[in-house]
Design a protein around this motif. Structure first.
Motif, PDB file in Angstrom:
ATOM      1  N   SER A 292      -6.146   7.651  -9.789  1.00 26.70           N
ATOM      2  CA  SER A 292      -6.414   6.215  -9.689  1.00 26.70           C
ATOM      3  C   SER A 292      -7.233   5.714 -10.872  1.00 26.70           C
ATOM      4  O   SER A 292      -7.080   4.568 -11.288  1.00 26.70           O
ATOM      5  CB  SER A 292      -7.138   5.906  -8.381  1.00 26.70           C
ATOM      6  OG  SER A 292      -6.322   6.211  -7.292  1.00 26.70           O
TER       7      SER A 292
ATOM      8  N   LEU B 174       2.674   1.673  -3.420  1.00 22.49           N
ATOM      9  CA  LEU B 174       1.763   2.126  -4.466  1.00 22.49           C
ATOM     10  C   LEU B 174       1.389   3.595  -4.267  1.00 22.49           C
ATOM     11  O   LEU B 174       1.390   4.380  -5.224  1.00 22.49           O
ATOM     12  CB  LEU B 174       0.519   1.241  -4.498  1.00 22.49           C
ATOM     13  CG  LEU B 174      -0.493   1.512  -5.599  1.00 22.49           C
ATOM     14  CD1 LEU B 174       0.151   1.479  -6.984  1.00 22.49           C
ATOM     15  CD2 LEU B 174      -1.623   0.503  -5.522  1.00 22.49           C
ATOM     16  N   LYS B 175       1.099   3.970  -3.028  1.00 27.95           N
ATOM     17  CA  LYS B 175       0.776   5.377  -2.738  1.00 27.95           C
ATOM     18  C   LYS B 175       1.945   6.295  -3.091  1.00 27.95           C
ATOM     19  O   LYS B 175       1.747   7.382  -3.625  1.00 27.95           O
ATOM     20  CB  LYS B 175       0.444   5.554  -1.257  1.00 27.95           C
ATOM     21  CG  LYS B 175      -1.002   5.339  -0.932  1.00 27.95           C
ATOM     22  CD  LYS B 175      -1.292   5.841   0.459  1.00 27.95           C
ATOM     23  CE  LYS B 175      -1.607   4.671   1.347  1.00 27.95           C
ATOM     24  NZ  LYS B 175      -1.996   5.033   2.688  1.00 27.95           N
TER      25      LYS B 175
ATOM     26  N   TRP C 116      -6.034  -1.517  -2.821  1.00 21.95           N
ATOM     27  CA  TRP C 116      -4.607  -1.849  -2.795  1.00 21.95           C
ATOM     28  C   TRP C 116      -3.802  -0.720  -2.173  1.00 21.95           C
ATOM     29  O   TRP C 116      -2.883  -0.954  -1.404  1.00 21.95           O
ATOM     30  CB  TRP C 116      -4.086  -2.120  -4.195  1.00 21.95           C
ATOM     31  CG  TRP C 116      -4.711  -3.276  -4.899  1.00 21.95           C
ATOM     32  CD1 TRP C 116      -5.403  -4.331  -4.345  1.00 21.95           C
ATOM     33  CD2 TRP C 116      -4.745  -3.495  -6.305  1.00 21.95           C
ATOM     34  NE1 TRP C 116      -5.848  -5.176  -5.320  1.00 21.95           N
ATOM     35  CE2 TRP C 116      -5.456  -4.701  -6.535  1.00 21.95           C
ATOM     36  CE3 TRP C 116      -4.249  -2.803  -7.397  1.00 21.95           C
ATOM     37  CZ2 TRP C 116      -5.653  -5.218  -7.807  1.00 21.95           C
ATOM     38  CZ3 TRP C 116      -4.446  -3.313  -8.667  1.00 21.95           C
ATOM     39  CH2 TRP C 116      -5.147  -4.509  -8.863  1.00 21.95           C
ATOM     40  N   SER C 117      -4.160   0.513  -2.504  1.00 25.23           N
ATOM     41  CA  SER C 117      -3.369   1.647  -2.010  1.00 25.23           C
ATOM     42  C   SER C 117      -3.682   2.028  -0.561  1.00 25.23           C
ATOM     43  O   SER C 117      -2.867   2.655   0.089  1.00 25.23           O
ATOM     44  CB  SER C 117      -3.519   2.862  -2.927  1.00 25.23           C
ATOM     45  OG  SER C 117      -4.826   3.343  -2.906  1.00 25.23           O
TER      46      SER C 117
ATOM     47  N   ALA D  49       0.829  -1.207   0.000  1.00 28.66           N
ATOM     48  CA  ALA D  49       0.000   0.000   0.000  1.00 28.66           C
ATOM     49  C   ALA D  49       0.864   1.258   0.000  1.00 28.66           C
ATOM     50  O   ALA D  49       0.622   2.180  -0.783  1.00 28.66           O
ATOM     51  CB  ALA D  49      -0.927   0.004   1.209  1.00 28.66           C
TER      52      ALA D  49
END
Length: 134
Positions: A21, A10-11, A38-39, A7
Protein backbone atom coordinates in the motif's frame (compact mmCIF):
# COMPACT_ATOMS: atom_id res chain seq x y z
CA UNK A 1 -15.15 -7.79 -15.73
CA UNK A 2 -17.46 -8.43 -12.82
CA UNK A 3 -18.92 -5.45 -11.02
CA UNK A 4 -18.02 -5.46 -7.35
CA UNK A 5 -17.42 -2.97 -4.57
CA UNK A 6 -14.58 -0.52 -4.79
CA UNK A 7 -12.91 -2.02 -1.74
CA UNK A 8 -12.99 -5.58 -3.08
CA UNK A 9 -11.80 -4.46 -6.54
CA UNK A 10 -8.87 -2.56 -5.06
CA UNK A 11 -7.98 -5.44 -2.73
CA UNK A 12 -8.12 -7.86 -5.66
CA UNK A 13 -5.69 -5.69 -7.67
CA UNK A 14 -3.35 -5.28 -4.69
CA UNK A 15 -3.40 -9.03 -4.03
CA UNK A 16 -2.88 -9.95 -7.68
CA UNK A 17 0.12 -7.64 -8.08
CA UNK A 18 1.43 -8.30 -4.56
CA UNK A 19 1.97 -4.59 -4.13
CA UNK A 20 2.44 -2.74 -0.87
CA UNK A 21 0.00 0.00 0.00
CA UNK A 22 2.89 2.39 0.66
CA UNK A 23 4.13 2.09 -2.93
CA UNK A 24 0.63 2.58 -4.30
CA UNK A 25 0.10 5.58 -2.02
CA UNK A 26 3.36 7.16 -3.22
CA UNK A 27 2.39 6.69 -6.85
CA UNK A 28 -1.16 8.01 -6.44
CA UNK A 29 -0.06 10.89 -4.21
CA UNK A 30 -2.22 10.06 -1.20
CA UNK A 31 -1.32 9.00 2.30
CA UNK A 32 -1.24 5.25 2.94
CA UNK A 33 -4.13 5.69 5.41
CA UNK A 34 -6.38 6.70 2.50
CA UNK A 35 -5.39 3.59 0.53
CA UNK A 36 -6.16 1.51 3.61
CA UNK A 37 -9.58 3.11 4.08
CA UNK A 38 -10.42 2.64 0.39
CA UNK A 39 -9.38 -1.00 0.41
CA UNK A 40 -11.21 -1.89 3.62
CA UNK A 41 -14.38 -0.09 2.55
CA UNK A 42 -14.62 2.52 5.29
CA UNK A 43 -14.20 5.40 2.84
CA UNK A 44 -14.32 6.06 -0.88
CA UNK A 45 -12.22 8.51 -2.87
CA UNK A 46 -14.00 11.83 -3.34
CA UNK A 47 -16.17 11.99 -6.44
CA UNK A 48 -14.18 15.05 -7.52
CA UNK A 49 -10.88 13.16 -7.71
CA UNK A 50 -11.87 9.52 -8.26
CA UNK A 51 -11.22 9.57 -12.02
CA UNK A 52 -7.68 10.89 -11.52
CA UNK A 53 -7.03 8.38 -8.72
CA UNK A 54 -8.35 5.46 -10.79
CA UNK A 55 -6.27 6.57 -13.77
CA UNK A 56 -3.12 6.77 -11.63
CA UNK A 57 -3.82 3.36 -10.12
CA UNK A 58 -4.46 1.95 -13.59
CA UNK A 59 -1.04 3.14 -14.75
CA UNK A 60 0.63 1.84 -11.59
CA UNK A 61 -0.96 -1.61 -11.67
CA UNK A 62 -0.51 -2.06 -15.43
CA UNK A 63 3.22 -1.22 -15.21
CA UNK A 64 3.59 -3.66 -12.35
CA UNK A 65 1.73 -6.42 -14.20
CA UNK A 66 3.84 -5.84 -17.32
CA UNK A 67 7.08 -5.83 -15.33
CA UNK A 68 6.04 -9.14 -13.79
CA UNK A 69 5.11 -10.43 -17.29
CA UNK A 70 1.70 -11.48 -15.97
CA UNK A 71 -0.53 -9.87 -18.60
CA UNK A 72 -2.12 -13.14 -19.68
CA UNK A 73 -2.77 -14.22 -16.09
CA UNK A 74 -4.29 -10.82 -15.36
CA UNK A 75 -6.59 -10.97 -18.38
CA UNK A 76 -7.74 -14.42 -17.34
CA UNK A 77 -8.22 -13.53 -13.65
CA UNK A 78 -10.14 -10.34 -14.46
CA UNK A 79 -12.09 -11.79 -17.41
CA UNK A 80 -10.62 -9.50 -20.05
CA UNK A 81 -10.47 -10.40 -23.74
CA UNK A 82 -7.05 -11.76 -24.75
CA UNK A 83 -6.64 -8.99 -27.35
CA UNK A 84 -6.90 -6.21 -24.72
CA UNK A 85 -4.09 -3.77 -25.45
CA UNK A 86 -4.40 -0.96 -22.90
CA UNK A 87 -4.28 -2.50 -19.41
CA UNK A 88 -4.05 0.88 -17.67
CA UNK A 89 -7.32 1.98 -19.26
CA UNK A 90 -9.04 -1.33 -18.47
CA UNK A 91 -7.95 -1.20 -14.82
CA UNK A 92 -9.14 2.40 -14.55
CA UNK A 93 -12.51 1.40 -16.02
CA UNK A 94 -12.71 -1.58 -13.68
CA UNK A 95 -12.16 0.64 -10.64
CA UNK A 96 -14.63 3.22 -11.97
CA UNK A 97 -17.30 0.58 -12.41
CA UNK A 98 -16.66 -0.74 -8.90
CA UNK A 99 -16.88 2.82 -7.54
CA UNK A 100 -20.27 3.40 -9.19
CA UNK A 101 -21.48 0.01 -7.96
CA UNK A 102 -20.47 0.89 -4.40
CA UNK A 103 -22.32 4.20 -4.57
CA UNK A 104 -25.48 2.40 -5.70
CA UNK A 105 -25.21 -0.18 -2.91
CA UNK A 106 -24.91 2.38 -0.11
CA UNK A 107 -28.07 2.21 2.00
CA UNK A 108 -30.14 5.34 2.35
CA UNK A 109 -30.40 6.60 5.87
CA UNK A 110 -33.67 5.46 7.36
CA UNK A 111 -35.61 6.54 10.40
CA UNK A 112 -34.56 3.37 12.21
CA UNK A 113 -30.91 4.35 12.03
CA UNK A 114 -31.48 7.81 13.48
CA UNK A 115 -31.07 8.39 17.18
CA UNK A 116 -34.20 8.72 19.25
CA UNK A 117 -32.49 10.62 22.06
CA UNK A 118 -34.51 13.59 23.29
CA UNK A 119 -33.39 16.19 25.76
CA UNK A 120 -35.81 18.00 28.03
CA UNK A 121 -34.99 21.43 29.35
CA UNK A 122 -36.95 23.72 31.56
CA UNK A 123 -40.07 22.83 33.52
CA UNK A 124 -41.99 19.98 31.90
CA UNK A 125 -44.34 17.28 33.00
CA UNK A 126 -41.99 14.28 32.83
CA UNK A 127 -44.75 11.68 33.02
CA UNK A 128 -46.62 13.31 30.14
CA UNK A 129 -43.40 13.53 28.09
CA UNK A 130 -42.53 9.84 28.62
CA UNK A 131 -46.06 8.63 27.86
CA UNK A 132 -45.98 10.72 24.68
CA UNK A 133 -42.72 9.04 23.66
CA UNK A 134 -44.16 5.56 24.21
Amino acid sequence: MNVETYASALKKLIRFTKTKSTYLADHVGYDVSYISKWSNGTKLPSSRSVEQINSEMGVYFSRLIQSQTREDAFKKAFALPSDTADLAFEISQYLGSAYRSTLQKKPATSLESKSLVRIMTGHHNTAQFISGML
